[in-house]
Motif scaffolding. Structure first.
Motif, PDB file in Angstrom:
ATOM      1  N   ARG A  65      73.132  48.150  16.920  1.00 43.23           N
ATOM      2  CA  ARG A  65      73.534  49.176  17.870  1.00 43.23           C
ATOM      3  C   ARG A  65      74.994  49.519  17.624  1.00 43.23           C
ATOM      4  O   ARG A  65      75.833  48.624  17.487  1.00 43.23           O
ATOM      5  N   GLU A  77      82.047  50.067  17.776  1.00 40.71           N
ATOM      6  CA  GLU A  77      81.630  48.679  17.969  1.00 40.71           C
ATOM      7  C   GLU A  77      80.202  48.536  17.456  1.00 40.71           C
ATOM      8  O   GLU A  77      79.305  49.254  17.881  1.00 40.71           O
ATOM      9  N   GLU A 113      79.550  40.970  17.229  1.00 36.44           N
ATOM     10  CA  GLU A 113      80.037  42.274  17.659  1.00 36.44           C
ATOM     11  C   GLU A 113      81.241  42.586  16.791  1.00 36.44           C
ATOM     12  O   GLU A 113      82.200  41.835  16.764  1.00 36.44           O
ATOM     13  N   SER A 114      81.212  43.691  16.070  1.00 37.89           N
ATOM     14  CA  SER A 114      82.212  44.001  15.070  1.00 37.89           C
ATOM     15  C   SER A 114      82.977  45.266  15.426  1.00 37.89           C
ATOM     16  O   SER A 114      82.573  46.345  15.017  1.00 37.89           O
ATOM     17  N   ALA A 151      74.520  37.103  16.658  1.00 34.87           N
ATOM     18  CA  ALA A 151      74.671  38.431  17.258  1.00 34.87           C
ATOM     19  C   ALA A 151      76.135  38.846  17.250  1.00 34.87           C
ATOM     20  O   ALA A 151      76.786  38.899  18.275  1.00 34.87           O
ATOM     21  N   ARG A 197      76.994  46.153  17.073  1.00 31.96           N
ATOM     22  CA  ARG A 197      76.331  44.947  17.588  1.00 31.96           C
ATOM     23  C   ARG A 197      75.104  44.647  16.739  1.00 31.96           C
ATOM     24  O   ARG A 197      74.288  45.532  16.485  1.00 31.96           O
TER      25      ARG A 197
END
Length: 242
Positions: free
Chosen positions: A125, A112, A236-237, A234, A114
């Motif tokens: 992150r 993940e 999240e991927s 922001a 961020r």
């Protein structure tokens, strides 16, 4: 050494105490040979056998020697690393169990990413379900800082010298890493610039969006599949690979 003697091992900085008979479960292993002094890679220091290997993984190996059963956490994913440790200790029975197809079949691995953009700075992150992938990424992502005087430096005849200095990534745990890029003024009114380079790409990037794009490209080339990306400041991927 008697099989009733207590043995203390320091494996990668972690201390373990067990019976000699436990380490002698498989007489052909290096741990058994260690006790009779025939394996010189294991040194006795201050009453402890020092082994320069992974202490966390050794805890599973010691449990196997005690119970003759392989018991791992449900979220355990480092089978190949554990098999490498079993090969190192020449525990053939454990290595054979780990090499079975049902243990080494592909497992879902999640990452993940961020991303937070704040004016001229970007913060990234990465959380990972497999610590070995995070370790590999940490070795490929390099952050540099360049520091120069504030707004008044241009009044001098010559600008100050600039040099790029590598700085370590933040590692809150074995499963995530943090880094940032962009520019910011420090307390002493000095402009600090943070660049990021992601191997094998040799560019030093300062723009956070460019860094995120290169990071995603790198993960896609490494076999990850992008599941989702949120279109905001922001995102999240989450990404995964089998």
């Amino acid at each position: 050494m008697s099989n009733q003697d207590v043995v203390v091992l320091n494996v990668g900085g972690m201390t373990f105490t067990t019976w000699a008979s436990t380490l002698q479960q498989f007489p052909e292993s290096r741990l058994a040979r260690m006790l009779n002094g025939s394996d010189h890679d294991f040194r006795l220091m201050n009453g402890q056998f020092f082994v320069d290997r992974d202490g966390v993984l050794f805890s599973y190996i010691l449990d196997f020697l005690r119970t003759l059963q392989l018991s791992l956490p449900t979220n355990f994913s480092d089978y190949q690393r554990l098999q490498r440790e079993a090969d190192f200790y020449e525990l053939n029975s454990l290595a054979e169990i780990l090499s079975q197809e049902n243990l080494l079949k592909p497992r879902l691995e999640m990452l993940e990413v961020r991303f937070l953009l704040q004016e001229t700075q970007a913060f990234i992150r990465i959380f990972g379900s497999c610590s070995s992938t995070i370790e590999e990424l940490a070795g490929r992502i390099i952050m540099f800082t360049e520091q120069q005087l504030g707004q008044g430096w241009h009044n001098n005849s010559f600008p100050p010298q600039r040099s790029l200095n590598p700085v370590p990534l933040e590692r809150p745990s074995h499963h995530d890493l943090v880094f940032q890029c962009g520019t910011d003024y420090s307390v002493a009114d000095q402009l600090v610039t943070r660049y990021v380079s992601i191997k094998p790409d040799a560019r030093k990037l300062i723009n956070g969006t460019n860094v995120l794009g290169l990071l995603v490209d790198t993960l896609l080339k490494d076999g990850f599949h992008l599941s989702q990306i949120n279109d905001d400041v922001a995102p999240e991927s989450p990404a995964h690979r089998p």
